[in-house]
Design a protein around this motif. Structure first.
Motif, PDB file in Angstrom:
ATOM      1  N   LEU A  16       0.831  -1.199   0.000  1.00 43.71           N
ATOM      2  CA  LEU A  16       0.000   0.000   0.000  1.00 43.71           C
ATOM      3  C   LEU A  16       0.869   1.255   0.000  1.00 43.71           C
ATOM      4  N   ARG A  17       1.925   1.259   0.811  1.00 47.84           N
ATOM      5  CA  ARG A  17       2.835   2.399   0.809  1.00 47.84           C
ATOM      6  C   ARG A  17       3.462   2.589  -0.571  1.00 47.84           C
ATOM      7  N   GLY A  18       3.787   1.473  -1.222  1.00 45.57           N
ATOM      8  CA  GLY A  18       4.347   1.576  -2.562  1.00 45.57           C
ATOM      9  C   GLY A  18       3.377   2.219  -3.536  1.00 45.57           C
ATOM     10  N   TRP A  19       2.105   1.792  -3.463  1.00 45.29           N
ATOM     11  CA  TRP A  19       1.091   2.405  -4.326  1.00 45.29           C
ATOM     12  C   TRP A  19       0.964   3.900  -4.039  1.00 45.29           C
ATOM     13  N   LEU A  20       1.020   4.269  -2.776  1.00 39.35           N
ATOM     14  CA  LEU A  20       0.925   5.686  -2.429  1.00 39.35           C
ATOM     15  C   LEU A  20       2.076   6.470  -3.037  1.00 39.35           C
ATOM     16  N   GLN A  21       3.267   5.894  -3.032  1.00 36.06           N
ATOM     17  CA  GLN A  21       4.409   6.594  -3.625  1.00 36.06           C
ATOM     18  C   GLN A  21       4.227   6.784  -5.129  1.00 36.06           C
ATOM     19  N   VAL A  22       3.696   5.782  -5.799  1.00 36.85           N
ATOM     20  CA  VAL A  22       3.448   5.910  -7.244  1.00 36.85           C
ATOM     21  C   VAL A  22       2.421   7.005  -7.502  1.00 36.85           C
ATOM     22  N   THR A  23       1.346   7.032  -6.701  1.00 34.52           N
ATOM     23  CA  THR A  23       0.319   8.063  -6.924  1.00 34.52           C
ATOM     24  C   THR A  23       0.835   9.453  -6.568  1.00 34.52           C
ATOM     25  N   ILE A  24       1.710   9.551  -5.580  1.00 31.63           N
ATOM     26  CA  ILE A  24       2.296  10.854  -5.253  1.00 31.63           C
ATOM     27  C   ILE A  24       3.150  11.341  -6.421  1.00 31.63           C
ATOM     28  N   PHE A  25       3.926  10.447  -7.002  1.00 30.27           N
ATOM     29  CA  PHE A  25       4.717  10.808  -8.186  1.00 30.27           C
ATOM     30  C   PHE A  25       3.814  11.315  -9.304  1.00 30.27           C
ATOM     31  N   ILE A  26       2.737  10.596  -9.581  1.00 28.19           N
ATOM     32  CA  ILE A  26       1.831  10.992 -10.658  1.00 28.19           C
ATOM     33  C   ILE A  26       1.147  12.318 -10.332  1.00 28.19           C
ATOM     34  N   SER A  27       0.698  12.479  -9.092  1.00 33.55           N
ATOM     35  CA  SER A  27      -0.060  13.678  -8.737  1.00 33.55           C
ATOM     36  C   SER A  27       0.789  14.939  -8.788  1.00 33.55           C
ATOM     37  N   HIS A  28       2.109  14.802  -8.688  1.00 32.10           N
ATOM     38  CA  HIS A  28       2.992  15.970  -8.736  1.00 32.10           C
ATOM     39  C   HIS A  28       3.322  16.413 -10.160  1.00 32.10           C
ATOM     40  N   ILE A  29       2.852  15.670 -11.154  1.00 36.35           N
ATOM     41  CA  ILE A  29       3.116  16.056 -12.545  1.00 36.35           C
ATOM     42  C   ILE A  29       2.037  17.039 -12.987  1.00 36.35           C
ATOM     43  N   SER A  30       2.393  18.279 -13.112  1.00 36.21           N
ATOM     44  CA  SER A  30       1.433  19.329 -13.464  1.00 36.21           C
ATOM     45  C   SER A  30       0.871  19.091 -14.864  1.00 36.21           C
ATOM     46  N   GLY A  31      -0.434  19.242 -14.983  1.00 32.49           N
ATOM     47  CA  GLY A  31      -1.084  19.092 -16.276  1.00 32.49           C
ATOM     48  C   GLY A  31      -1.261  17.658 -16.719  1.00 32.49           C
ATOM     49  N   SER A  32      -1.022  16.711 -15.850  1.00 32.90           N
ATOM     50  CA  SER A  32      -1.125  15.299 -16.216  1.00 32.90           C
ATOM     51  C   SER A  32      -2.583  14.854 -16.263  1.00 32.90           C
ATOM     52  N   VAL A  33      -2.946  14.176 -17.316  1.00 28.39           N
ATOM     53  CA  VAL A  33      -4.281  13.605 -17.420  1.00 28.39           C
ATOM     54  C   VAL A  33      -4.470  12.503 -16.377  1.00 28.39           C
ATOM     55  N   ALA A  34      -3.420  11.730 -16.147  1.00 26.15           N
ATOM     56  CA  ALA A  34      -3.503  10.658 -15.165  1.00 26.15           C
ATOM     57  C   ALA A  34      -3.772  11.214 -13.769  1.00 26.15           C
ATOM     58  N   ALA A  35      -3.117  12.325 -13.432  1.00 22.64           N
ATOM     59  CA  ALA A  35      -3.330  12.918 -12.113  1.00 22.64           C
ATOM     60  C   ALA A  35      -4.753  13.434 -11.958  1.00 22.64           C
TER      61      ALA A  35
END
Length: 360
Positions: A16-35
């Motif tokens: 679960l912590r690993g998944w959170l790290q992946v989502t944090i990486f994605i959420s920090h990408i400005s303008g990302s459709v995935a985020a």
């Protein structure tokens, strides 16, 4: 108290912590459709930050209790101080390195992310060292350091007064709702997270970590709690879809009430419904995510750099986003996974009890 078993690694929580790290990486990408559409924070009131803080408190709360039971309160505090020093060093390394990257980017691209730090770097460096200069991306590690500083007080209260110790995080949280959401920092910055609110969340996690160590399980299933948790998640989905998000109820800085309830509901659902020995956590994907989770601090730090570079790439080539964004997401995630696997292999011989506080 001396009969407490050593805190064991939980493959479910590591994944679960690993998944959170992946989502944090994605959420920090400005303008990302995935985020914006493809990760769980896009469909509710809370995001990975709350679970990151809560689970870190969970891990350290159990480890502090075990250290105290085995070696005494003073030794548990010394162990915590060592962890704090390690985290502060990582914070400063990230602060300085990220600042240099931003400064270089400002000479090549039309960006100005850390204007005060670029104009007055020595003042920003001093502010970063005392946790009071928090430019973009630099808010979460100071929260952990503040929370770790309060943990011995909370643990002492919990040892003597049991559940009545929860009055401390409760009072901190209530106070935060009446104080300004944005606390002033140095150099025109503000603290990214209201300290009393987010430290209270960390301490709540520490309480459940202590319970898990003492009783083998932090929470138990109950149909009424299941209904309440699902209702909160449903409300969060409706508010997100309809864009009805009043800051007084959902603001992130002060960890507003509905945001906190949403985060707690998510945590309870995972703890109550996902068995500790669930098979997928030990499968191939679970092992990859588990390595990321066990190495959360360095992975999180590297992810900040990768997400910023990805944001620059998308901003510079907006027409290429349909193919560039999937490439950036896939390559960034693979880099984080490979980095975590390498660190995990190197750390594997050390089997002493450890806690994930933005890392091991």
């Amino acid at each position: 108290m001396n009969a407490l078993a050593s805190p064991a690694r939980d493959a479910r929580l590591d994944a679960l912590r690993g998944w959170l790290q992946v989502t944090i990486f994605i959420s920090h990408i400005s303008g990302s459709v995935a985020a914006a559409w493809m990760i769980h924070p896009a469909w509710g009131l809370s995001d990975s930050s709350e679970q990151f803080v809560f689970l870190s408190g969970f891990g350290l709360g159990s480890v502090f209790l075990w250290k105290q039971a085995r070696h005494g309160f003073a030794q548990a505090c010394r162990d915590l101080a060592t962890r704090m020093a390690r985290l502060w060093r990582m914070h400063m390394l990230v602060f300085i390195s990220f600042g240099l990257m931003v400064a270089l980017a400002s000479t090549r691209f039309d960006v100005e992310v850390w204007p005060h730090a670029i104009k007055r770097p020595w003042e920003a460096l001093l502010g970063g060292a005392v946790l009071l200069c928090q430019p973009p991306f630099m808010g979460i590690l100071p929260v952990f350091l503040m929370a770790m500083a309060v943990l011995p007080v909370f643990s002492w209260l919990a040892a003597r007064h049991g559940a009545r110790a929860l009055w401390l995080p409760a009072a901190m949280y209530v106070a935060a709702q009446f104080l300004p959401a944005d606390w002033p920092g140095l150099g025109g910055t503000t603290l990214a997270f209201s300290p009393p609110a987010w430290v209270a969340l960390f301490l709540l996690g520490a309480w459940f970590g202590r319970q898990a160590l003492r009783h083998g399980r932090a929470v138990r299933f109950h149909p009424a709690l299941l209904a309440a948790a699902l209702a909160i998640l449903g409300l969060g989905l409706w508010m997100r879809v309809t864009d009805r998000l009043p800051l007084v109820l959902t603001g992130k800085e002060q960890l507003a009430p509905l945001r906190l309830l949403h985060a707690v509901a998510l945590a309870w659902l995972v703890a109550a419904l996902v068995p500790i020995g669930v098979g997928w956590a030990r499968g191939r994907l679970g092992r990859v995510l588990g390595a990321i989770g066990r190495q959360s601090l360095p992975v999180f730090s590297l992810g900040l750099f990768l997400s910023y570079l990805a944001s620059l790439a998308l901003a510079e080539m907006p027409g290429a986003q349909p193919w560039l964004e999937p490439l950036l997401l896939a390559s960034g995630t693979l880099v984080l996974a490979g980095f975590a696997a390498r660190l995990d292999r190197r750390a594997r011989p050390a089997a002493a009890p450890s806690a994930t506080v933005a890392g091991r």
